[in-house]
Design an enzyme around this catalytic site. Structure first.
Site, PDB file in Angstrom:
ATOM      1  NE  ARG A 107      40.162  38.796  35.292  1.00  0.00           N
ATOM      2  CZ  ARG A 107      39.954  39.626  35.202  1.00  0.00           C
ATOM      3  NH1 ARG A 107      39.631  40.571  34.489  1.00  0.00           N
ATOM      4  NH2 ARG A 107      40.863  39.942  36.688  1.00  0.00           N
ATOM      5  CG  HIS A 134      37.754  39.606  40.516  1.00  0.00           C
ATOM      6  ND1 HIS A 134      39.255  38.559  40.585  1.00  0.00           N
ATOM      7  CD2 HIS A 134      37.251  40.088  40.512  1.00  0.00           C
ATOM      8  CE1 HIS A 134      39.799  39.980  40.085  1.00  0.00           C
ATOM      9  NE2 HIS A 134      38.300  40.422  39.840  1.00  0.00           N
ATOM     10  CD  GLN A 137      37.976  43.997  42.958  1.00  0.00           C
ATOM     11  OE1 GLN A 137      38.342  43.980  41.736  1.00  0.00           O
ATOM     12  NE2 GLN A 137      38.135  45.347  43.768  1.00  0.00           N
ATOM     13  CG  ASP A 229      30.316  43.485  39.383  1.00  0.00           C
ATOM     14  OD1 ASP A 229      31.039  44.102  38.773  1.00  0.00           O
ATOM     15  OD2 ASP A 229      31.095  42.368  39.783  1.00  0.00           O
ATOM     16  CB  CYS A 269      35.961  44.886  41.737  1.00  0.00           C
ATOM     17  SG  CYS A 269      34.424  43.667  40.304  1.00  0.00           S
ATOM     18  NE  ARG A 297      42.665  43.503  42.388  1.00  0.00           N
ATOM     19  CZ  ARG A 297      42.150  43.318  41.130  1.00  0.00           C
ATOM     20  NH1 ARG A 297      41.221  43.437  40.735  1.00  0.00           N
ATOM     21  NH2 ARG A 297      42.681  42.267  40.212  1.00  0.00           N
TER      22      ARG A 297
HETATM   23  N1   CP Z   1      37.591  45.053  38.749  1.00  0.00           N
HETATM   24  C1   CP Z   1      38.829  43.609  37.771  1.00  0.00           C
HETATM   25  O1   CP Z   1      39.824  42.986  38.216  1.00  0.00           O
HETATM   26  O2   CP Z   1      38.652  44.879  36.928  1.00  0.00           O
HETATM   27  P1   CP Z   1      40.370  44.321  35.577  1.00  0.00           P
HETATM   28  O3   CP Z   1      38.882  43.166  34.779  1.00  0.00           O
HETATM   29  O4   CP Z   1      40.160  45.625  34.685  1.00  0.00           O
HETATM   30  O5   CP Z   1      41.013  43.450  35.550  1.00  0.00           O
HETATM   31  N1  NVA Z   2      31.717  40.331  37.765  1.00  0.00           N
HETATM   32  C1  NVA Z   2      32.831  40.739  36.495  1.00  0.00           C
HETATM   33  C2  NVA Z   2      34.038  41.898  37.273  1.00  0.00           C
HETATM   34  C3  NVA Z   2      34.570  42.136  35.994  1.00  0.00           C
HETATM   35  C4  NVA Z   2      36.313  42.581  36.536  1.00  0.00           C
HETATM   36  C5  NVA Z   2      33.192  40.052  35.335  1.00  0.00           C
HETATM   37  O1  NVA Z   2      33.368  38.587  35.751  1.00  0.00           O
HETATM   38  O2  NVA Z   2      33.337  40.238  34.766  1.00  0.00           O
END
Ligand code: CP
Ligand code: NVA
Length: 318
Positions: A107, A134, A137, A229, A269, A297
């Site tokens: 990530r 993502h 997701q 989101d 999400c 997930r």
């Molecule tokens: N939706 C999602 O990816 O959540 P986290 O940031 O908690 O991993």
């Molecule tokens: N759009 C959000 C998603 C988190 C799972 C971010 O990137 O922070």
């Protein structure tokens, strides 16, 4: 023979449609086994590394739990604890970790960082979110929509709010599966142009429809699924005041939801900010499936791990 997943899992557009369908089937099978308590140790002795340059609850815990359920193990590598944080290069780190691990979930911020990891590592790199997309997701969300609506093709999904990484992957997911996706995001906050163009190319094969607009009512009208989101994604904290103001008319609330079909699913999400991108009433209401999304997930990512590691790493080891 079915086309494989490729070495890495960085986005949805590069997955073959047949492979995507196979992942949905496998995830459903693994979910049924997990629910019935039937052991399914498909990846014994395999080790997954998890490298997060941003916080995570769902991605981290679902991958770690999933790897254990598959008979393997997972190891979180806190950024501050590894030499990468002291200037060791991505290339050197990737070469070394490829000698110890069977796959890495990453990530990070810039998508180019994930691509560099994928180029340098000889093991699969799984995208656990970048600023651009993502895919884990959106792929899991396909499972949720299929479970609830019994199909994907022809389903209309509306996305309202900030056109971000989650939006981009949902557009790719819709393009691959023949859904209609209608986006309502303010100018300057619309999804990635390049992804929209590539998704429209793909849509010609699948019959998907991709509508990008700025009006949330138009997007939501007649939708089977309404998705939103956060307005402030990880790394955008300094833009908070401006974003809260510009995105305010895009809140997913009861008034907006009325434009969708009466049985529309509400999706997010998570993590959510009640009172910002979504009202508490809607997030916690009867149409919301956000915890089913979170659960899926786990099942979908187990399917991804099995597909990436099941065969390739055996080949690599022999
Ligand atoms: N939706 C999602 O990816 O959540 P986290 O940031 O908690 O991993
Ligand atoms: N759009 C959000 C998603 C988190 C799972 C971010 O990137 O922070």
């Amino acid at each position: 023979t079915r086309a494989g997943l490729g070495k890495d899992f960085l986005d949805l557009l590069s997955i073959h449609t047949e492979e995507l369908k196979g992942l949905l089937r496998l995830a459903a099978q693994l979910k049924a086994k997990q629910r019935r308590g039937v052991p399914h140790p498909l990846l014994p002795g395999r080790m997954l590394g998890l490298l997060f340059q941003k916080p995570s609850t769902r991605t981290r815990v679902s991958f770690e739990a999933g790897m254990n359920q598959l008979g393997g193990q997972a190891m979180v590598l806190p950024m501050g604890d590894i030499q990468l944080s002291r200037g060791e290069t991505i290339a050197d780190t990737a070469h070394v970790l490829s000698r110890y691990l069977d796959a890495i979930v990453l990530r990070t911020f810039d998508h180019a960082i994930a691509e560099e990891w994928a180029r340098e590592a000889s093991i699969p790199i799984i995208n656990g979110l970048t600023d651009l997309n993502h895919p884990c997701q959106a792929l899991s969300d396909l499972l949720t929509i299929q479970e609830k609506k019994r199909r994907l093709k022809g389903i209309k999904i509306a996305y309202v709010g900030d056109g971000n990484n989650v939006t981009n992957s949902l557009i790719e997911a819709a393009a691959k599966t023949g859904m209609t996706i209608a986006v309502g995001c303010p100018p300057g906050y619309q999804p990635n142009r390049g992804i929209v163009d590539r998704a429209r190319e793909e849509a010609r094969q699948t019959g998907a429809v991709i509508e990008i607009g700025a009006d949330p009512l138009v997007a939501v009208k007649g939708a089977d699924v309404v998705y939103t989101d956060v307005w402030i994604s990880m790394g955008q904290e300094r833009e908070q005041a401006k974003r809260l103001k510009i995105l305010a008319p895009y809140q997913l609330n009861a008034r907006l939801l009325k434009y969708a079909k009466p049985d529309a699913l509400v999706m997010h999400c998570l993590p959510a900010h009640r009172g910002e991108e979504i009202s508490a009433e809607v997030l916690d209401g009867p149409q919301s499936v956000v915890f089913d999304q979170a659960e899926n997930r786990l099942h979908m990512q187990k399917a991804i791990l099995v597909r990436l590691l099941g065969k390739t790493s055996q080949t690599r080891r022999t």
